[in-house]
Design an enzyme around this catalytic site. Structure first.
Site, PDB file in Angstrom:
ATOM      1  N   LYS A 122       4.297 -29.666  34.460  1.00  0.00           N
ATOM      2  CA  LYS A 122       5.020 -30.823  35.008  1.00  0.00           C
ATOM      3  C   LYS A 122       4.078 -31.723  35.800  1.00  0.00           C
ATOM      4  O   LYS A 122       4.230 -32.932  35.775  1.00  0.00           O
ATOM      5  CB  LYS A 122       6.196 -30.361  35.878  1.00  0.00           C
ATOM      6  CG  LYS A 122       7.333 -29.789  35.041  1.00  0.00           C
ATOM      7  CD  LYS A 122       8.568 -29.510  35.853  1.00  0.00           C
ATOM      8  CE  LYS A 122       9.673 -28.951  34.949  1.00  0.00           C
ATOM      9  NZ  LYS A 122      10.897 -28.646  35.659  1.00  0.00           N
ATOM     10  N   LYS A 203       8.920 -26.462  24.744  1.00  0.00           N
ATOM     11  CA  LYS A 203      10.338 -26.094  24.888  1.00  0.00           C
ATOM     12  C   LYS A 203      11.179 -27.353  25.040  1.00  0.00           C
ATOM     13  O   LYS A 203      10.709 -28.366  25.557  1.00  0.00           O
ATOM     14  CB  LYS A 203      10.537 -25.161  26.079  1.00  0.00           C
ATOM     15  CG  LYS A 203      10.457 -25.833  27.432  1.00  0.00           C
ATOM     16  CD  LYS A 203      11.234 -25.047  28.476  1.00  0.00           C
ATOM     17  CE  LYS A 203      11.352 -25.888  29.752  1.00  0.00           C
ATOM     18  NZ  LYS A 203      12.532 -25.688  30.508  1.00  0.00           N
ATOM     19  N   LYS A 206      15.045 -31.249  29.635  1.00  0.00           N
ATOM     20  CA  LYS A 206      15.749 -32.468  30.043  1.00  0.00           C
ATOM     21  C   LYS A 206      14.750 -33.575  30.344  1.00  0.00           C
ATOM     22  O   LYS A 206      15.065 -34.743  30.235  1.00  0.00           O
ATOM     23  CB  LYS A 206      16.575 -32.208  31.305  1.00  0.00           C
ATOM     24  CG  LYS A 206      17.650 -31.165  31.162  1.00  0.00           C
ATOM     25  CD  LYS A 206      18.439 -31.079  32.467  1.00  0.00           C
ATOM     26  CE  LYS A 206      18.872 -29.670  32.770  1.00  0.00           C
ATOM     27  NZ  LYS A 206      17.985 -28.986  33.718  1.00  0.00           N
TER      28      LYS A 206
END
Ligand code: AQP
Length: 343
Positions: A122, A203, A206
């Protein structure tokens, strides 16, 4: 062991989901919330909406975050989580999570936090990397340990965070005496990692571009379009082979999980047919699940007062357990307890 631990006859289960979008995606459902529904009948279950975690990346507008939190409760109800069996609550309604998190942060090495792959992924993606993004797995450890949970049903992506949680529990227990239950991850075998439709090496998430994510509240036409455009490979054979055929295998995993089959059995139906037939079958199955799910969400959203009541009842069940753990931990660490003065 702290007095807040459940008795051996009742396995305590704890899990959470971040209200980081208006809709769960099919990975969240198949990897996590579907398990919550089945576990709620024979376990002591606590499910929370991780609104504190939801501001670690780009914090949304306040009104948007509030709406996402309500949407998230409505989606748990639509998935079949029953507030009569499950405590459903907001993380921000139980102050003990952050109170415990501080103690655990002080037991975590800086390099240990920086090694978390979700943090690395991230922080590589985002323009703004907050300290909260670095410490969020430690808050997550507190979320779990504070309830003395035995099992944590999550997707594969959370395995490393549960390992950190176990390490921190053991570290605290070794230093301060037996305090925490050391929890186990409960990861489904078949649908633990649903992949992004546009990038079947990543993966489904969102926070990745929308084209690869099957949001359960997407319009059926949008779901169908996303599935038809899913990246496959330049072969033609429908076969379950996650290494050689990740895109096709991901579609088979979704089809099998939604229809209650196995990926190999699902593949056998398409013998001699191409990827187009597989994609149509996946789209039909996903839409057949998502349409009534969305209708249940809209119905639940029509009564926000009831959603707030469910959250209040859930927090009432969670708070005393959390408070008892924090009191025990603070005492063991050596913090002087506040004097309870008669009024
Ligand atoms: N692709 C996935 N396959 C299987 N399980 C998944 N989970 C998430 N993605 C997949 C599981 O869903 C639960 C709730 O996830 P979360 O919202 O708390 O956070 P996350 O894991 O970070 O999920 P996202 O969708 O990728 O959200 P963002 O983009 O906001 O970070 C967890 O149990 C997770 O394992």
């Amino acid at each position: 062991m702290a007095s807040t631990a459940p008795t051996s006859s009742s396995t305590r289960v704890l899990s959470g989901i971040q209200p980081t979008s208006m809709s769960q995606h099919i990975g969240n459902y198949l990897g996590a919330t579907k398990q919550w529904v089945t576990m709620q009948h024979d376990h002591d279950v606590f499910f929370f909406l991780a609104d504190l975690h939801a501001i670690t990346a780009d914090p949304p507008e306040p009104a948007v975050l509030r709406q996402r939190s309500h949407q998230a409760v409505a989606q748990l109800l639509a998935a079949g989580v029953d507030p009569e069996h499950s405590a459903i609550f907001l993380q921000s309604h139980v102050p003990g999570h952050t109170q415990l998190s501080w103690v655990l942060e002080c037991l975590t090495a800086y390099g240990e936090a920086g090694r978390m792959t979700q943090f690395k992924d991230k922080s590589a993606r985002g323009e703004r990397v907050s300290v909260g993004l670095l410490t969020y797995p430690i808050l997550q450890a507190a979320d779990i340990l504070i309830y003395q949970a035995h099992q944590v049903p999550v997707g594969e992506d959370q395995r490393q965070h549960i390992e950190l949680t176990r390490d921190l529990a053991q570290r605290f227990n070794t230093r301060y005496g037996d305090t925490f239950v050391v929890p186990d991850a409960f990861i489904p075998k078949a649908s633990a990692k649903i992949l992004d439709l546009q990038d079947p090496t990543a993966k489904m998430s969102k926070s990745l571009p929308d084209a690869g994510t099957l949001n359960l509240l997407d319009d059926p036409k949008v779901l169908t379009k996303k599935i038809k455009r899913a990246v496959t490979d330049d072969g033609t054979e429908v076969r379950f082979d996650p290494v050689a055929k990740p895109g096709v295998s991901n579609l088979l995993v979704i089809l099998a999980a939604v229809t209650g089959s196995t990926p190999d059995a699902a593949a056998a139906q398409f013998d001699g047919q191409g990827y187009g037939a597989l994609k149509m079958a996946v789209a039909d199955a996903v839409v057949a699940f998502a349409e009534p799910f969305a209708a249940r969400v809209h119905e639940a959203m029509s009564d926000p007062g009831e959603l707030d009541l469910i959250l209040a009842r859930g927090a009432e069940r969670a708070r005393p357990i959390a408070e008892a753990t924090v009191n025990d931990v603070y005492d063991r660490v050596g913090f002087v307890p506040p004097l309870a003065r008669p009024r």
